[in-house]
Design a protein around this motif. Structure first.
Motif, PDB file in Angstrom:
ATOM      1  N   ASP A  43       5.234  39.771  33.557  1.00 56.26           N
ATOM      2  CA  ASP A  43       4.827  38.861  32.483  1.00 56.26           C
ATOM      3  C   ASP A  43       5.103  37.382  32.785  1.00 56.26           C
ATOM      4  O   ASP A  43       5.096  36.547  31.869  1.00 56.26           O
ATOM      5  CB  ASP A  43       5.505  39.242  31.156  1.00 56.26           C
ATOM      6  N   LYS A  44       5.298  37.061  34.043  1.00 54.72           N
ATOM      7  CA  LYS A  44       5.578  35.677  34.418  1.00 54.72           C
ATOM      8  C   LYS A  44       4.286  34.934  34.808  1.00 54.72           C
ATOM      9  O   LYS A  44       3.327  35.532  35.294  1.00 54.72           O
ATOM     10  CB  LYS A  44       6.541  35.636  35.614  1.00 54.72           C
ATOM     11  N   ARG A  45       4.303  33.617  34.611  1.00 51.61           N
ATOM     12  CA  ARG A  45       3.234  32.730  35.079  1.00 51.61           C
ATOM     13  C   ARG A  45       3.661  32.182  36.437  1.00 51.61           C
ATOM     14  O   ARG A  45       4.700  31.525  36.528  1.00 51.61           O
ATOM     15  CB  ARG A  45       3.011  31.599  34.079  1.00 51.61           C
ATOM     16  N   VAL A  46       2.856  32.449  37.450  1.00 49.25           N
ATOM     17  CA  VAL A  46       3.269  32.194  38.822  1.00 49.25           C
ATOM     18  C   VAL A  46       2.349  31.160  39.472  1.00 49.25           C
ATOM     19  O   VAL A  46       1.127  31.221  39.326  1.00 49.25           O
ATOM     20  CB  VAL A  46       3.243  33.501  39.654  1.00 49.25           C
ATOM     21  N   ALA A  65       2.780  40.162  37.204  1.00 49.26           N
ATOM     22  CA  ALA A  65       2.659  38.777  36.757  1.00 49.26           C
ATOM     23  C   ALA A  65       1.575  38.646  35.692  1.00 49.26           C
ATOM     24  O   ALA A  65       0.523  39.296  35.774  1.00 49.26           O
ATOM     25  CB  ALA A  65       2.349  37.862  37.931  1.00 49.26           C
ATOM     26  N   ASP A 108       6.632  29.954  35.213  1.00 51.36           N
ATOM     27  CA  ASP A 108       7.961  30.563  35.215  1.00 51.36           C
ATOM     28  C   ASP A 108       8.498  30.744  36.628  1.00 51.36           C
ATOM     29  O   ASP A 108       9.711  30.817  36.828  1.00 51.36           O
ATOM     30  CB  ASP A 108       7.911  31.936  34.532  1.00 51.36           C
ATOM     31  N   VAL A 109       7.577  30.862  37.582  1.00 45.45           N
ATOM     32  CA  VAL A 109       7.953  31.067  38.985  1.00 45.45           C
ATOM     33  C   VAL A 109       7.046  30.212  39.860  1.00 45.45           C
ATOM     34  O   VAL A 109       5.826  30.191  39.678  1.00 45.45           O
ATOM     35  CB  VAL A 109       7.800  32.551  39.408  1.00 45.45           C
ATOM     36  N   GLY A 137      13.613  28.475  35.407  1.00 39.05           N
ATOM     37  CA  GLY A 137      12.533  29.018  36.228  1.00 39.05           C
ATOM     38  C   GLY A 137      12.932  29.133  37.688  1.00 39.05           C
ATOM     39  O   GLY A 137      13.838  28.449  38.164  1.00 39.05           O
TER      40      GLY A 137
END
Length: 244
Positions: A43-46, A65, A108-109, A137
């Motif tokens: 669930d991260k925005r990369v 992701a 987030d990453v 982050g």
């Protein structure tokens, strides 16, 4: 000047035949160590800076992701990345790392593989990354090791019989541009000391959480030509950090 050797067709053809270009992460000698530094992508925005063929973008999507954005200055790289991509939540944009200007808290990453030694502006890039990361982050990257970049030519010293004698290291503390030879072509890269890489992170809002000088994985030592010589000196530096 922003380096974009990969849109030179002759150079790109050579790069496309490189083992890691053909086989992906499994042929990357540092991958077994780099993946240990990566966070949970669920669930991260990369953001992947200098994404190349998009192998790390695909890995992030495979591991949950929410969104993945890969950026690269090379249209050739991005064309291949788009061909390989089968995930609706992965996008690719042509963008030089020096021109990044994402809104605060966009990701987030942030990851980057073997891209930052192509810029003289590492400090500015770290500031831009810190701006677009959320609090706490993750920032994970690999670069060519300062021992590898110091002398500049990026080739071994050979004896009279053509055997690899040693890896030359000179002018270590003189930072800046180097005229390297990669895949038979002249390429401009930028040397920085280990101190500069690490202190720049500390000065631009990051806490360092991991540092690795990776040895190649054992299963590649006899399958990739020249890989055993990678045990003689560090070729890469891997760093993980968190925004504070």
């Amino acid at each position: 000047m922003k380096e974009n050797k990969y849109d030179n067709e002759q150079f790109f053809d050579q790069y496309s035949r490189f083992p890691r270009s053909v086989e992906g992460l499994s042929a990357a000698g540092e991958w077994h160590e780099l993946k240990k530094l990566l966070p949970d992508f669920m669930d991260k925005r990369v953001l992947d800076i200098g994404c190349g063929f998009g192998w790390h973008c695909i890995y992030a999507a495979e591991n949950g992701a929410a969104t993945v954005l890969g950026t690269d200055i090379s249209e050739n790289m991005l064309a291949v990345a788009r061909e390989k991509n089968s995930y609706a939540n992965v996008e690719y944009h042509r963008l030089a790392m020096e021109d990044m200007d994402f809104a605060p808290d966009s990701f987030d990453v942030v990851i980057s593989s073997l891209a930052f030694h192509y810029t003289p502006d590492f400090g500015s890039i770290c500031e831009r990354i810190c701006k677009c990361l959320t609090a706490d982050g993750d920032f994970i990257f690999s670069v060519e090791h300062p021992i590898f970049t110091a002398y500049g030519t990026q080739d071994w010293s050979y004896d009279e019989r053509g055997n690899r004698n040693h890896w030359p290291v000179d002018n270590y503390f003189t930072e800046g541009a180097r005229n390297a030879v990669f895949l038979g072509e002249q390429v401009i890269k930028y040397h920085q000391t280990l101190t500069t890489y690490l202190n720049t992170l500390l000065k631009t809002g990051f806490a360092i959480t991991g540092i690795v000088e990776p040895k190649p994985s054992k299963d590649l030592l006899d399958t990739v030509p020249g890989m055993r010589d990678e045990l003689r000196r560090p070729m890469m530096l891997l760093v993980s950090a968190k925004k504070i």
